[in-house]
Scaffold this motif. Structure first.
Motif, PDB file in Angstrom:
ATOM      1  N   ARG A   1       0.862  -1.187   0.000  1.00 29.57           N
ATOM      2  CA  ARG A   1       0.000   0.000   0.000  1.00 29.57           C
ATOM      3  C   ARG A   1       0.898   1.237   0.000  1.00 29.57           C
ATOM      4  N   HIS A   2       0.658   2.131  -0.944  1.00 29.57           N
ATOM      5  CA  HIS A   2       1.545   3.293  -1.064  1.00 29.57           C
ATOM      6  C   HIS A   2       0.835   4.409  -1.818  1.00 29.57           C
ATOM      7  N   ASP A   3       1.294   5.655  -1.601  1.00 26.23           N
ATOM      8  CA  ASP A   3       0.810   6.783  -2.393  1.00 26.23           C
ATOM      9  C   ASP A   3       1.246   6.603  -3.839  1.00 26.23           C
ATOM     10  N   THR A   4       0.366   6.965  -4.782  1.00 29.05           N
ATOM     11  CA  THR A   4       0.739   6.893  -6.188  1.00 29.05           C
ATOM     12  C   THR A   4       1.693   8.043  -6.513  1.00 29.05           C
ATOM     13  N   PRO A   5       2.490   7.924  -7.587  1.00 26.98           N
ATOM     14  CA  PRO A   5       3.362   9.023  -8.001  1.00 26.98           C
ATOM     15  C   PRO A   5       2.602  10.328  -8.236  1.00 26.98           C
ATOM     16  N   MET A   6       1.365  10.249  -8.723  1.00 27.88           N
ATOM     17  CA  MET A   6       0.565  11.465  -8.908  1.00 27.88           C
ATOM     18  C   MET A   6       0.312  12.157  -7.576  1.00 27.88           C
ATOM     19  N   LYS A   7      -0.091  11.395  -6.573  1.00 29.89           N
ATOM     20  CA  LYS A   7      -0.346  11.989  -5.264  1.00 29.89           C
ATOM     21  C   LYS A   7       0.921  12.591  -4.673  1.00 29.89           C
ATOM     22  N   LEU A   8       2.035  11.892  -4.793  1.00 30.51           N
ATOM     23  CA  LEU A   8       3.295  12.399  -4.271  1.00 30.51           C
ATOM     24  C   LEU A   8       3.710  13.684  -4.981  1.00 30.51           C
ATOM     25  N   ALA A   9       3.465  13.750  -6.289  1.00 36.57           N
ATOM     26  CA  ALA A   9       3.833  14.935  -7.057  1.00 36.57           C
ATOM     27  C   ALA A   9       2.999  16.145  -6.640  1.00 36.57           C
ATOM     28  N   VAL A  10       1.696  15.949  -6.450  1.00 38.62           N
ATOM     29  CA  VAL A  10       0.820  17.042  -6.019  1.00 38.62           C
ATOM     30  C   VAL A  10       1.196  17.512  -4.621  1.00 38.62           C
TER      31      VAL A  10
END
Length: 245
Positions: A4-13
């Motif tokens: 379970r992890h944050d997606t790259p999109m979420k991390l970028a935002v």
């Protein structure tokens, strides 16, 4: 990494958020689940991802989600064992002075019943930040689309400004807008705040946020159980302390 992890999109935002985990968190608009979409602010299960090392300031993150299982509970005819996703981001940072990040994410939504239900949704974003003479300036643009018989589009723009003085004191503000295709009322979110760094691990903060047209101010920072009901304006004030382990 896997799990379970944050997606790259979420991390970028989140990289351009001045109110992370506070009221006014930019994840309440950027990537939010407007209407019946799954949204693009996901901490998903079943993630397989690769995070690159820092290569002369460049970095990239790629993730595949075998089954995100995050479409809304009201859509009971969907196939919840076959909703995969792909997300990728890339960025460049010049020391601590300047950085830029771009990201793309796509959800495949495979429904048992075809009819008018959408089959996919995607989003892309670009953000940039500048740190100079105590000032932090962030900007972000994001476009989200869901595809069915009619394409629905939401465009999000945001700006943030913070000033740190005396090494421990930071005043900050940010503004985000969501322009939703086919909606009479767009959504706005304003936030202002003050942070006091007691130590490297402990921060005291005060924040105020205001949202229009039913925009949630705290769902991303304080849990999805608290949301605005109806198409009304809302405001919130918060005092708190963050301790980093």
């Amino acid at each position: 990494i896997a799990g379970r992890h944050d997606t790259p999109m979420k991390l970028a935002v989140a990289k351009y958020d001045l109110f992370s985990d506070q009221i006014g968190d930019n994840g309440n608009i950027a990537g939010a689940a407007f209407g019946t979409t799954a949204g693009f602010n996901l901490r998903a299960p079943n993630v397989i991802a690769y995070l690159s090392p820092n290569l002369a300031g460049f970095n990239a993150t790629l993730a595949y989600v075998t089954d995100h299982n995050l479409v809304t509970s009201t859509q009971l005819q969907d196939d919840r064992d076959n909703n995969d996703a792909f997300s990728v981001s890339a960025g460049y940072a010049f020391k601590k002075l300047f950085n830029v990040t771009a990201a793309y994410e796509r959800h495949n939504l495979k429904f048992n019943a075809p009819s008018t239900l959408r089959t996919k949704e995607d989003a892309w974003m670009i953000g940039a930040g500048l740190n100079i003479a105590g000032f932090t300036i962030n900007g972000l643009y994001q476009q989200m689309k869901s595809f069915d018989k009619v394409n629905n589009e939401t465009n999000v723009g945001g700006l943030g400004l913070a000033y740190t003085f005396g090494k421990k004191h930071t005043i900050k503000g940010q503004y985000y807008n969501a322009d939703m295709q086919g909606q009479a009322d767009n959504r706005d979110m304003f936030a202002i705040g003050y942070d006091f760094d007691m130590s490297k691990q402990t921060t005291l903060y005060a924040a105020y946020a205001y949202g229009t047209a039913g925009q949630a101010l705290w769902a991303d920072g304080h849990g999805v159980s608290t949301k605005v009901n109806g198409n009304v304006d809302s405001s919130a004030f918060s005092l708190g302390m963050k301790y980093k382990f």
